[in-house]
Design a protein around this motif. Structure first.
Motif, PDB file in Angstrom:
ATOM      1  N   PRO A 150      45.667 -79.362 -49.972  1.00 46.87           N
ATOM      2  CA  PRO A 150      45.053 -78.096 -50.529  1.00 46.87           C
ATOM      3  C   PRO A 150      44.189 -78.429 -51.509  1.00 46.87           C
ATOM      4  CG  PRO A 150      47.246 -78.519 -51.490  1.00 46.87           C
ATOM      5  CD  PRO A 150      46.880 -79.646 -50.456  1.00 46.87           C
ATOM      6  N   SER A 151      43.383 -77.384 -51.866  1.00 51.32           N
ATOM      7  CA  SER A 151      42.366 -77.708 -52.995  1.00 51.32           C
ATOM      8  C   SER A 151      43.210 -77.555 -54.299  1.00 51.32           C
ATOM      9  CB  SER A 151      41.410 -76.548 -53.132  1.00 51.32           C
ATOM     10  OG  SER A 151      40.445 -76.651 -51.917  1.00 51.32           O
ATOM     11  N   ILE A 152      42.840 -78.163 -55.566  1.00 49.13           N
ATOM     12  CA  ILE A 152      43.502 -78.040 -56.721  1.00 49.13           C
ATOM     13  C   ILE A 152      42.458 -78.359 -57.891  1.00 49.13           C
ATOM     14  CG2 ILE A 152      43.689 -80.583 -56.684  1.00 49.13           C
ATOM     15  CD1 ILE A 152      46.542 -80.098 -58.400  1.00 49.13           C
ATOM     16  N   TRP A 153      43.039 -77.274 -58.728  1.00 48.69           N
ATOM     17  CA  TRP A 153      42.058 -77.288 -60.060  1.00 48.69           C
ATOM     18  C   TRP A 153      42.780 -77.716 -61.117  1.00 48.69           C
ATOM     19  CZ3 TRP A 153      36.856 -76.727 -59.914  1.00 48.69           C
ATOM     20  CH2 TRP A 153      36.444 -76.194 -58.457  1.00 48.69           C
ATOM     21  N   ILE A 154      42.192 -78.623 -61.960  1.00 50.05           N
ATOM     22  CA  ILE A 154      43.002 -79.048 -63.252  1.00 50.05           C
ATOM     23  C   ILE A 154      42.142 -78.913 -64.353  1.00 50.05           C
ATOM     24  CG2 ILE A 154      44.120 -80.905 -64.189  1.00 50.05           C
ATOM     25  CD1 ILE A 154      44.853 -82.129 -61.881  1.00 50.05           C
ATOM     26  N   ARG A 155      42.598 -78.234 -65.612  1.00 47.57           N
ATOM     27  CA  ARG A 155      41.826 -78.050 -66.744  1.00 47.57           C
ATOM     28  C   ARG A 155      42.649 -78.548 -68.016  1.00 47.57           C
ATOM     29  NH1 ARG A 155      40.841 -72.810 -66.478  1.00 47.57           N
ATOM     30  NH2 ARG A 155      42.564 -72.348 -67.830  1.00 47.57           N
ATOM     31  N   GLY A 156      41.858 -79.517 -68.863  1.00 50.37           N
ATOM     32  CA  GLY A 156      42.530 -79.853 -70.011  1.00 50.37           C
ATOM     33  C   GLY A 156      41.534 -80.379 -71.119  1.00 50.37           C
ATOM     34  N   ARG A 157      41.810 -81.182 -72.234  1.00 48.38           N
ATOM     35  CA  ARG A 157      41.291 -81.935 -72.949  1.00 48.38           C
ATOM     36  C   ARG A 157      41.487 -83.205 -73.059  1.00 48.38           C
ATOM     37  NH1 ARG A 157      43.341 -80.040 -77.146  1.00 48.38           N
ATOM     38  NH2 ARG A 157      44.400 -81.716 -78.037  1.00 48.38           N
ATOM     39  N   VAL A 158      40.627 -83.975 -72.985  1.00 50.04           N
ATOM     40  CA  VAL A 158      40.456 -85.348 -72.512  1.00 50.04           C
ATOM     41  C   VAL A 158      41.128 -86.054 -73.898  1.00 50.04           C
ATOM     42  CG1 VAL A 158      39.150 -87.624 -72.208  1.00 50.04           C
ATOM     43  CG2 VAL A 158      38.501 -85.563 -70.974  1.00 50.04           C
ATOM     44  N   ILE A 159      42.367 -86.861 -73.915  1.00 48.79           N
ATOM     45  CA  ILE A 159      42.677 -87.652 -74.893  1.00 48.79           C
ATOM     46  C   ILE A 159      42.542 -89.204 -74.768  1.00 48.79           C
ATOM     47  CG2 ILE A 159      44.106 -86.046 -75.894  1.00 48.79           C
ATOM     48  CD1 ILE A 159      46.364 -87.121 -74.266  1.00 48.79           C
ATOM     49  N   GLN A 160      42.327 -89.635 -73.319  1.00 53.70           N
ATOM     50  CA  GLN A 160      42.137 -91.143 -73.063  1.00 53.70           C
ATOM     51  C   GLN A 160      41.716 -91.346 -71.702  1.00 53.70           C
ATOM     52  OE1 GLN A 160      45.804 -93.185 -73.261  1.00 53.70           O
ATOM     53  NE2 GLN A 160      44.701 -95.410 -73.471  1.00 53.70           N
ATOM     54  N   SER A 161      40.773 -92.153 -71.615  1.00 54.75           N
ATOM     55  CA  SER A 161      40.141 -92.611 -70.168  1.00 54.75           C
ATOM     56  C   SER A 161      40.316 -94.108 -69.797  1.00 54.75           C
ATOM     57  CB  SER A 161      38.884 -91.927 -70.035  1.00 54.75           C
ATOM     58  OG  SER A 161      38.001 -92.485 -70.798  1.00 54.75           O
ATOM     59  N   ASP A 162      40.616 -94.329 -68.718  1.00 56.16           N
ATOM     60  CA  ASP A 162      40.592 -95.783 -68.210  1.00 56.16           C
ATOM     61  C   ASP A 162      39.964 -95.723 -67.072  1.00 56.16           C
ATOM     62  OD1 ASP A 162      42.263 -96.844 -70.610  1.00 56.16           O
ATOM     63  OD2 ASP A 162      44.181 -95.853 -69.549  1.00 56.16           O
ATOM     64  N   GLN A 163      39.277 -97.194 -66.657  1.00 53.87           N
ATOM     65  CA  GLN A 163      38.347 -97.370 -65.663  1.00 53.87           C
ATOM     66  C   GLN A 163      38.759 -98.625 -64.997  1.00 53.87           C
ATOM     67  OE1 GLN A 163      34.269 -96.753 -65.794  1.00 53.87           O
ATOM     68  NE2 GLN A 163      33.867 -97.245 -63.535  1.00 53.87           N
ATOM     69  N   GLU A 164      39.231 -98.889 -63.577  1.00 49.49           N
ATOM     70  CA  GLU A 164      39.404 -99.891 -63.033  1.00 49.49           C
ATOM     71  C   GLU A 164      38.609-100.011 -61.600  1.00 49.49           C
ATOM     72  OE1 GLU A 164      43.305-100.665 -62.068  1.00 49.49           O
ATOM     73  OE2 GLU A 164      44.027-100.684 -64.135  1.00 49.49           O
ATOM     74  N   GLY A 165      37.367-100.345 -61.915  1.00 47.69           N
ATOM     75  CA  GLY A 165      36.486-100.504 -60.571  1.00 47.69           C
ATOM     76  C   GLY A 165      35.965 -98.994 -60.651  1.00 47.69           C
ATOM     77  N   LYS A 166      36.382 -98.516 -59.559  1.00 47.46           N
ATOM     78  CA  LYS A 166      35.687 -96.913 -59.167  1.00 47.46           C
ATOM     79  C   LYS A 166      36.716 -96.050 -59.515  1.00 47.46           C
ATOM     80  CE  LYS A 166      32.065 -98.310 -55.859  1.00 47.46           C
ATOM     81  NZ  LYS A 166      31.567 -98.125 -54.369  1.00 47.46           N
ATOM     82  N   ILE A 167      37.886 -96.529 -59.919  1.00 48.18           N
ATOM     83  CA  ILE A 167      39.121 -95.759 -60.099  1.00 48.18           C
ATOM     84  C   ILE A 167      39.025 -95.219 -61.578  1.00 48.18           C
ATOM     85  CG2 ILE A 167      41.648 -95.472 -59.862  1.00 48.18           C
ATOM     86  CD1 ILE A 167      40.191 -95.612 -57.308  1.00 48.18           C
TER      87      ILE A 167
END
Length: 543
Positions: free
Chosen positions: A108-125
């Motif tokens: 199904p479609s899902i919507w998630i809303r919030g405030r960013v507190i941390q972001s990590d990136q491994e390649g394209k993930i």
């Protein structure tokens, strides 16, 4: 049995009880230190990896210790918050994980809303941690204190901290990691969003903006830059006046936090107590002090609501309200417990608050001030004026040293600068703030609120803002003059400690305080501020 033998037996009983209390207190402090080391070594990179079940453990420890100290009100509050958090972690989260896994079979479609507190990136993930998150899927929605979103993007993107954002896509799966829900998505779209506030919050925001614009109409740009954060909790960027306060280390004077709330509570209490002059019956009423405190607290809550509930002011007011309620219940010596309870309640409501610099600064500043209280000089009311002036200077230096001891690692880490000017600036700027600046500014704020729907240039409102303009200008010029004498005391400092090093520093300072306080109580023949000692450590009764 003679009176002397009875006194000796009673004295021995007191010594045995005091020794037992000291042993229990020492064991509790040792447990906290060992716990800090264990957490630090396990999560040595960042406290962001701290498991949320530690909140439940902390609730149990604080609740048990508060109950042991017969602070039943605080024990009940913390235990209730801990039970709510435990239900959320061990019941609601697994149930929602299973729901999302069942939903994912239909993609199904899902919507998630919030405030960013941390972001990590491994390649394209990408893995984005959100605070105050909300999930909408198949007509069902749920709010979460924290949530991790995992997805793949072909192009590089930046997700800045404290940015409100909304993700949309196809639900792939869900899992629990460290008691945090992690949701996997594909075909992700995202955009910055502004959460619509509740109607009453929207009304307060509009009212706040109108008060700020009215102040800007009367005041010059330089003085409005001081009035806006000082009274309305509205930050003004790119202001040389604000930058001067930051460079000299006294920016806390412009933040509506514990200092301002405490001063306002004292001023309001003095004002309402004057009501007793008009009625002898009211003055003799046994609950008149509690009545004055209740009126003052009600006024402070109305004021904080008018300025749209800024977080530092809300934290200070919650702690003050807890302390007043506890004293009404006949349980004194609860300052430290009220601080821990307030911090715990805010963390339970929004766990991501522990990563906010303002929360860290305010919590450690108040904590170290409370630890310093027993060492402050407290002279009698009959003391001469020179002794009271000396008392103020000594106590101000001790409090400034305590605050700097508690927050300098945070300042050096985030702001890359330390200033020792705070020691002598507080001696001058703080009395001006409490005796002149705040009373005049708040009278002006009250008059501005009363004239909000009136045409500008009213004689009363205009005169009040002119007086405010003068005292704020005088306050700023005083800071410039004193800063010109001691600008050598500001220097850059870049601290790159890891999580375990922060915990080691605070554990050592806390242990040092425990040792000093025990020796001080044994050696001091008379401690005037001894009423603050039972807040955390038991004191041996002296004959």
């Amino acid at each position: 049995m003679s009176t002397q033998k009875i006194e000796d037996k009673f004295s021995r009983i007191l010594k045995v009880e005091a020794k037992k209390n000291w042993i229990l207190s020492g064991m509790f402090v040792l447990f906290l230190i060992l716990l800090s080391f264990w957490i630090g070594f396990r999560y040595s990179i960042s406290l962001a990896h701290l498991h949320m079940e530690w909140l439940v453990i902390a609730a149990i420890v604080i609740s048990c210790w508060s109950g042991y100290r017969r602070l039943k009100f605080i024990s009940a509050i913390v235990l209730s918050a801990g039970l709510v958090m435990a239900y959320h972690l061990f019941v609601e989260l697994p149930a929602w994980q299973q729901k999302l896994l069942n939903f994912s079979t239909a993609s199904p479609s899902i919507w998630i809303r919030g405030r960013v507190i941390q972001s990590d990136q491994e390649g394209k993930i990408f893995r984005i941690r959100l605070a105050s998150a909300k999930i909408d899927v198949l007509g069902k929605s749920r709010n979460f204190p924290e949530l991790t979103v995992q997805f793949e993007l072909k192009k590089s993107s930046s997700f800045y901290r404290h940015r409100s954002i909304q993700f949309g896509g196809i639900l792939e799966g869900a899992e629990l990691k460290s008691q945090r829900l992690s949701v996997s998505m594909k075909q992700v779209l995202y955009h910055t969003t502004l959460s619509p506030p509740h109607p009453w919050l929207y009304y307060l925001k509009i009212l706040h903006q109108r008060l700020n614009r009215r102040a800007a109409f009367y005041l010059k740009e330089k003085t409005h830059a001081l009035y806006s954060p000082l009274i309305l909790a509205q930050s003004v960027y790119r202001s040389k006046a604000i930058q001067l306060f930051r460079d000299t280390g006294v920016a806390h004077l412009l933040t509506i936090s514990g200092l301002h709330i405490g001063l306002l509570f004292w001023l309001g209490l003095m004002l309402f107590q004057k009501l007793g002059w008009f009625s002898e019956r009211l003055l003799l009423w046994v609950y008149f002090p509690q009545f004055c405190q209740a009126l003052t607290l009600a006024g402070l809550w109305c004021y904080v609501a008018l300025i749209a509930f800024p977080i530092p002011a809300l934290r200070a007011l919650v702690m003050l309200s807890l302390m007043v309620l506890i004293r009404w219940m006949g349980q004194a010596h609860a300052s430290l417990y009220a601080l821990l309870t307030t911090a715990f309640l805010f963390i339970c409501y929004t766990p991501a608050v522990i990563y906010q610099v303002s929360f860290q600064l305010s919590f450690f500043a108040v904590l170290y001030i409370l630890l310093m209280l027993p060492f402050l000089w407290n002279s009698s009311h009959e003391s001469p004026l020179w002794q009271k002036a000396a008392q103020y200077m000594v106590n101000s230096l001790l409090v400034s040293a305590a605050v700097l001891l508690g927050i300098w690692p945070i300042l050096a880490t985030y702001f890359k600068q330390l200033s020792l000017e705070v020691f002598w600036l507080n001696l001058i700027m703080l009395p001006l703030l409490g005796l002149i600046i705040l009373p005049i500014c708040f009278v002006t704020f009250f008059l501005s609120f009363l004239h909000l729907n009136a045409v500008p240039f009213g004689i009363v409102e205009k005169t009040a803002f002119q007086l405010t303009e003068g005292v704020l200008q005088l306050w700023l010029e005083t800071l410039k003059i004193v800063h010109s004498w001691g600008n050598w005391a500001s220097f850059p400092m870049d601290l790159t400690w890891l999580g375990w090093q922060f915990l080691l520093y605070y554990a050592l300072t806390f242990l040092t305080y425990f040792i000093l306080i025990s020796k001080f109580k044994r050696q001091a023949p008379r401690v005037l501020n001894s009423d603050e000692f039972p807040a955390f450590f038991p004191v041996q009764s002296q004959k």
